[in-house]
Design an enzyme around this catalytic site. Sequence first.
Site, PDB file in Angstrom:
ATOM      1  CB  THR A 117      -0.910   0.026   1.244  1.00 54.85           C
ATOM      2  OG1 THR A 117      -1.587   1.286   1.325  1.00 54.85           O
ATOM      3  CG2 THR A 117      -0.111  -0.158   2.524  1.00 54.85           C
ATOM      4  CE1 TYR A 142      -3.831  -1.879   4.811  1.00 51.32           C
ATOM      5  CE2 TYR A 142      -3.578   0.430   4.180  1.00 51.32           C
ATOM      6  CZ  TYR A 142      -3.731  -0.898   3.830  1.00 51.32           C
ATOM      7  OH  TYR A 142      -3.781  -1.262   2.507  1.00 51.32           O
TER       8      TYR A 142
END
Length: 330
Positions: A117, A142
Amino acid sequence: MAVLVTGGAGYIGSHMVWALLDAGEDVVVIDRLSTGFQWAVAPEARFYQGDVADAPLLARIFAENSIDAVIHFAGSIVVPDSMSDPLGYYENNTVKTRSLIASTIAAGVPHFVFSSTAAVYGTPDSLQPVLETALLRPESPYGSSKLMSEIMLRDAASAHDFRYTALRYFNVAGADPRGRTGQSSAGATHLIKVACATALGRRQEMSIYGTDYPTPDGTCIRDYIHVTDLAAAHLKALERMRAGGGSLTANCGYGRGFSVRDVLDAVKTVHGSAFAIRVEGRRAGDPASIVADATLARTELGWVPKHDDLGGIIRSALDWEAHLMRKNSY
């Protein structure tokens, strides 16, 4: 040979399964169905329900199928949730990825494509497109959980006969142009998904989180990539590794950003009507602006995006949302 897709019943994973089948690949899917749907898995794929950290199940899957590559999508992806449940995110995204890597290496599977990501970058120092060599300073558990997994892959590849490609996704949106799958989770937080659901009346209103960021209109800027182009990048990564290419980390985005207000205006234009929007405060963990420099994916993978059009992305997402309404799926 076959490809094992983890999280293949989810949003991006289900698109990947179709893309692999379209390319003539034999496909195996593992998914615990915590957020995915078994109906979203293409019927030609062999499906196993279970967790990627279940080593005995993984050993059976590898024994029963001639797998030469793993494409790993399974994981938790909501930034605000990771701020409130950091240990859950480290468990699901990092600890379980470690187990999957170990099972993959133990089975002698040489190729691994990892769903990473842009959150590994945090907020870049400028509004210029970010390179893979930029400073890595995630602002959420995250992003940190994905960065830890990248580090594990790097170190595992240096110690074993094992190659990986880590693709750092920017903001994935849209749905399969052929209408076979799309973002189907009722609680999804993706901006375009939420805006389309609101435009179609599935939600009464939606929120903008923060209007005081250091951007031209005060809302966050993101690089939106069509999910079909993202699946194509994975195919290119697999092709490159099978041809002998070494490990690689590459951005996947289009290199231009749109603010939250830009996206909402575009949804209104494509749909043809306005919808209710509430302005709220910032969410923790949201960078102000991040846009990809995807030169490496284009040059090293030979990736050529075909759906770089915000209006087209939104149209495909609206079509899928309308399909879900007809199905009364949630």
